[in-house]
Design a protein around this motif. Sequence first.
Motif: not given
Length: 528
Positions: A217-242
């Motif tokens: 809900e109300s999720c802007n991907r540009n604020h996600m580390q997974l999508y290159g955001a500077a802050r480490k906002t998604t450390p768990l998803l970002s380290q997944r390789e699957d």
Amino acid sequence: MKSLLGTINQIFPFYLTLIVNFPLIIGLFINSDLVSPRLVMINFIWQTLIVILYRVLKSTALYRTVLVVATLFSLIEGLHWIILKGPLSTSSLFVISATNYSESFDFLSIKIGFNLLLITPLFLFFFLAWKKRPIYAGLPFRTYVYGVLLLGIFGFILENALNDRLVRKGLPNLVKVAITFQNQLDLFKTAKNSEAIRFVEAKATDQKQTVVLIMGESCNRNHMQLYGAARKTTPLLSQREDLIVFDNVVSSYSNTISSVLTSLSASALDNNIPLSASTDIMDVFASAGYSTYWVSNQSPIGVWENMVTVFARKAAHPVFVNLSSSNSMESTQMKSYDELLFKPTEKMLQSDDSLQFIVIHMMGNHSAFKNRYPTDFAQFSGNDDKSQTIAEYHNSMLYHDYVVDSLLKIIDQNTENAIVLYTADHGENIYDEGGNLGHDYAGKLPKSNVEIPFVIWGSDHYRKNNSAMLDLMRTRKSTPYVTDHLFHTLIDLAKINSAVFVPEKSLVNSRFDSTRKRILEDGFDYDE
């Protein structure tokens, strides 16, 4: 000259004219680019028709009735301009009143202040217009003047009516929005009265499979580390390789109801299928022999009974875990964390059903952001109100990362053959564009309102048996896509054979049509 001014004043009474056009006057100061000259013209046309009737009938009651109605309309539209920085629209009505009240509460708490004083001149104009009603004095050549004006007015109305655009281009803005909104509401009422599954031709090709849709809900991907955001906002998803992470997906709408209902049905922005007549995802999966589940941390209570809740109840097993409030406004202020979704999801996965379709609907990053995460996840902070709000959004993103990662682990531990699609209903403008906060908009839709995450995960078994499809997905990571076709992509991921499935609309299909222009709810091409 004096006679000419007197004539103009009798046709366009000064204070009444100010009242009718008051929202547009405010709009000129707030954002002149959003003030359409056509709206001014339409206001003058309908005001002139009323004034002529008043003068012909010599009815003070008619004048004062119109005055009260016009002032009420201008009050509503004026407040909308002041608070939301744009003209009233059907979309903004959905956001304010339909997406479980919390949207309107959040807008008010964030955006109301001394700016409300801008509305005070309207009350002065009303007082003066009431006291100084136009006199009945005749105009020079009155018959000819009225005749020419009426001929022009009726010609305008007839021309728009014959071209089937009277509502869209011939009525004052508030009337147009109200009629359009009512038409949509009628569709939702129809949907509410037809909650039963409508069986369609559909057949599952797998004998044992779990398909899961995780809806943020109300999720802007540009604020996600997974999508290159500077802050480490998604450390768990970002380290997944699957994970297969798609970076060019947008939602069709920036409000929950319209986005969810079109995403999960055959109705879309690029077709003329009304929601009331549309086959939906529950119809297809139930027809194919799947047991259907819906577990939600969204409040089930809202305006007209939240239409997403109506849709959720089409599932054979709907579960609502947000029991912290007695209405949907309270739910945004009470803390109902998304980890409440864990146990019901695990229980669903452990059922004996060989075919399962599960929708997990999160509170996600819904404002108020500070209520979306436990204190353990308050890792970011700001130095002022703006930076603190951004920090709270990032904290909610950090918690959201933990929840989505945990759900993937629960699914992996409790299923053999599973495919998961994680996305969001819409994005959120976190001061990314126009200095705005929220997902309201005026004019052209901000990209941050619709730029959402879109991620696919498969279990080991699914990956081994669908390697060709997964390889194709990896080549589509930057392919343009709109989630109003999610209906077809989910059917394709489940490998269901159905007459309602259109392969050209499935992002994971070799026949996918990537040439579609992404015309979203605002009528503009997203890619231009």
